[in-house]
Each structure stands twice: as C-alpha cells, then as structure tokens.
Design a protein around this motif. Structure first.
Motif, PDB file in Angstrom:
ATOM      1  N   TYR A  69      56.504 -25.569  36.915  1.00 42.39           N
ATOM      2  CA  TYR A  69      57.495 -24.509  36.972  1.00 42.39           C
ATOM      3  C   TYR A  69      56.857 -23.175  37.324  1.00 42.39           C
ATOM      4  CZ  TYR A  69      55.960 -23.437  32.232  1.00 42.39           C
ATOM      5  OH  TYR A  69      55.212 -23.125  31.142  1.00 42.39           O
ATOM      6  N   ASN A  70      57.703 -22.351  37.852  1.00 42.05           N
ATOM      7  CA  ASN A  70      57.360 -21.031  38.301  1.00 42.05           C
ATOM      8  C   ASN A  70      58.446 -20.118  37.726  1.00 42.05           C
ATOM      9  OD1 ASN A  70      56.254 -18.963  39.935  1.00 42.05           O
ATOM     10  ND2 ASN A  70      57.710 -19.426  41.567  1.00 42.05           N
ATOM     11  N   ILE A 124      60.469 -16.613  37.562  1.00 38.84           N
ATOM     12  CA  ILE A 124      60.783 -15.401  38.309  1.00 38.84           C
ATOM     13  C   ILE A 124      61.703 -14.562  37.435  1.00 38.84           C
ATOM     14  CG2 ILE A 124      61.878 -14.425  40.353  1.00 38.84           C
ATOM     15  CD1 ILE A 124      61.180 -17.073  41.800  1.00 38.84           C
ATOM     16  N   LEU A 181      66.591 -17.981  47.655  1.00 39.59           N
ATOM     17  CA  LEU A 181      65.185 -18.403  47.742  1.00 39.59           C
ATOM     18  C   LEU A 181      65.054 -19.719  48.494  1.00 39.59           C
ATOM     19  CD1 LEU A 181      63.671 -17.802  44.178  1.00 39.59           C
ATOM     20  CD2 LEU A 181      63.113 -16.587  46.281  1.00 39.59           C
ATOM     21  N   HIS A 200      62.662 -20.199  51.862  1.00 38.24           N
ATOM     22  CA  HIS A 200      61.501 -21.084  51.752  1.00 38.24           C
ATOM     23  C   HIS A 200      61.772 -22.017  50.580  1.00 38.24           C
ATOM     24  CE1 HIS A 200      60.537 -17.861  48.887  1.00 38.24           C
ATOM     25  NE2 HIS A 200      59.785 -18.729  48.254  1.00 38.24           N
ATOM     26  N   GLU A 201      60.975 -22.986  50.404  1.00 41.88           N
ATOM     27  CA  GLU A 201      61.231 -23.982  49.365  1.00 41.88           C
ATOM     28  C   GLU A 201      60.350 -23.693  48.150  1.00 41.88           C
ATOM     29  OE1 GLU A 201      60.843 -28.581  49.721  1.00 41.88           O
ATOM     30  OE2 GLU A 201      62.613 -27.918  50.835  1.00 41.88           O
ATOM     31  N   PRO A 202      60.870 -22.931  47.160  1.00 44.62           N
ATOM     32  CA  PRO A 202      60.060 -22.695  45.959  1.00 44.62           C
ATOM     33  C   PRO A 202      59.811 -24.007  45.230  1.00 44.62           C
ATOM     34  CG  PRO A 202      62.300 -21.894  45.642  1.00 44.62           C
ATOM     35  CD  PRO A 202      62.204 -22.367  47.056  1.00 44.62           C
ATOM     36  N   PRO A 203      58.789 -24.083  44.404  1.00 46.86           N
ATOM     37  CA  PRO A 203      58.475 -25.337  43.715  1.00 46.86           C
ATOM     38  C   PRO A 203      59.635 -25.821  42.840  1.00 46.86           C
ATOM     39  CG  PRO A 203      56.757 -23.695  43.316  1.00 46.86           C
ATOM     40  CD  PRO A 203      57.863 -23.007  44.037  1.00 46.86           C
ATOM     41  N   THR A 257      61.289 -24.199  39.447  1.00 46.76           N
ATOM     42  CA  THR A 257      61.306 -22.735  39.452  1.00 46.76           C
ATOM     43  C   THR A 257      62.495 -22.257  38.637  1.00 46.76           C
ATOM     44  OG1 THR A 257      60.169 -22.523  41.576  1.00 46.76           O
ATOM     45  CG2 THR A 257      61.565 -20.677  40.909  1.00 46.76           C
TER      46      THR A 257
END
Length: 156
Positions: free
Chosen positions: A4-5, A7, A22, A26-29, A32
């Motif tokens: 996980y990330n 934000i 998002l 682009h494809e965040p992990p 996220t």
C-alpha cells in the motif's frame, strides 16, 4: 498480499474522484489509499452526498485491481468490502452492526458508514476498482438524512 501507498490530502472534493483521476493518469500500486480530513463533495450512490464534519471521520478510498474477477461477479467485491468493514467495526466497538445492501453499514436503524465502489473497465474487462469508505467516528450532529446518520461516538 497488497502493498500500500498512503496519499494524504488536507482537503479534497472526493477521495473517490481523486483516486479515479490517479488511475486515469498512471497506475498507482494496488492498495493505494487516498485519505483526507476534509471531503468537500463526498459522494454516495445515485448522486447522493456524503456529509462529513472536518477532522471528525474516516474518509478514504482504496485502489484495487481485481483482474481475476469476471465482470458478472462485481457484486462479490462489494460484499467482501462491506463484510470486512462491518466485522472490523464490530471488533473495534464490541457493538453489533448490519449491512443494508449494497453499501450501508447500520447500527440498529442508523447509518454509521457508507461505501461507494466505482469501477473502470478496459473494453469488456474490469480495469480498476475504487472503494470509497466513509465512517462516522466523532461527528455528533448530522443534517436530516434517511436513514438517520450516527457516529461511533454516538453509539459508544
């Protein structure tokens, strides 16, 4: 296992809207989490609004890529998310909660949590899922809604 990330945003129109933006750029992990203390235009199902007092509630969205899931089984994802939230609230508070399908977590007849799952598609296949979760934690006063809104603080 999800990585996980986190934000954090001081203020945002909607964590779901931000997460979907998002994904489009682009494809965040997977895993996220977008969270905030102030959601100015929180969303519910069918255009309903989610009311939240700044700094009083949990407001977050989780980005998932359930590519294993056939489009015809999308409701299974809603079920898993709702059951996980419901059981977590029960463990944390020692209270009983129930799910009002497809997206509300209730304490008796009062709504303590809303879940909004929004999906993106790539052709006929599921691309991404954003699960927005709003849990009323410390807010004591709510505008008139049906069903009536309540917080964990009101309950406990």
């Amino acid at each position: 296992m999800l990585k996980y990330n986190l934000i954090y945003l001081d203020s945002v129109d909607s964590t779901n809207t931000y997460a979907l933006s998002l994904i489009s750029k682009h494809e965040p992990p997977e895993g996220t989490i977008v969270y905030t203390y102030n959601q100015r235009q929180g969303k519910g199902m069918q255009g309903n609004k989610w009311q939240s007092e700044t700094g009083s509630n949990l407001l977050f969205s989780v980005i998932l890529y359930p590519v294993f899931l056939a489009s015809k089984n999308l409701f299974s994802l809603n079920q898993v998310i709702a059951l996980a939230v419901c059981r977590s609230l029960e463990q944390l508070t020692m209270q009983r909660f129930k799910i009002k399908w497809p997206n509300d977590i209730m304490h008796e007849d009062d709504k303590v949590c809303g879940i909004l799952v929004e999906n993106t598609f790539r052709g006929m296949h599921l691309g991404a899922c954003v699960a927005g979760i709003g849990i009323n934690v410390n807010q004591l006063m709510f505008d008139a809604f049906s069903p009536k809104a309540v917080s964990l603080k009101n309950i406990t």
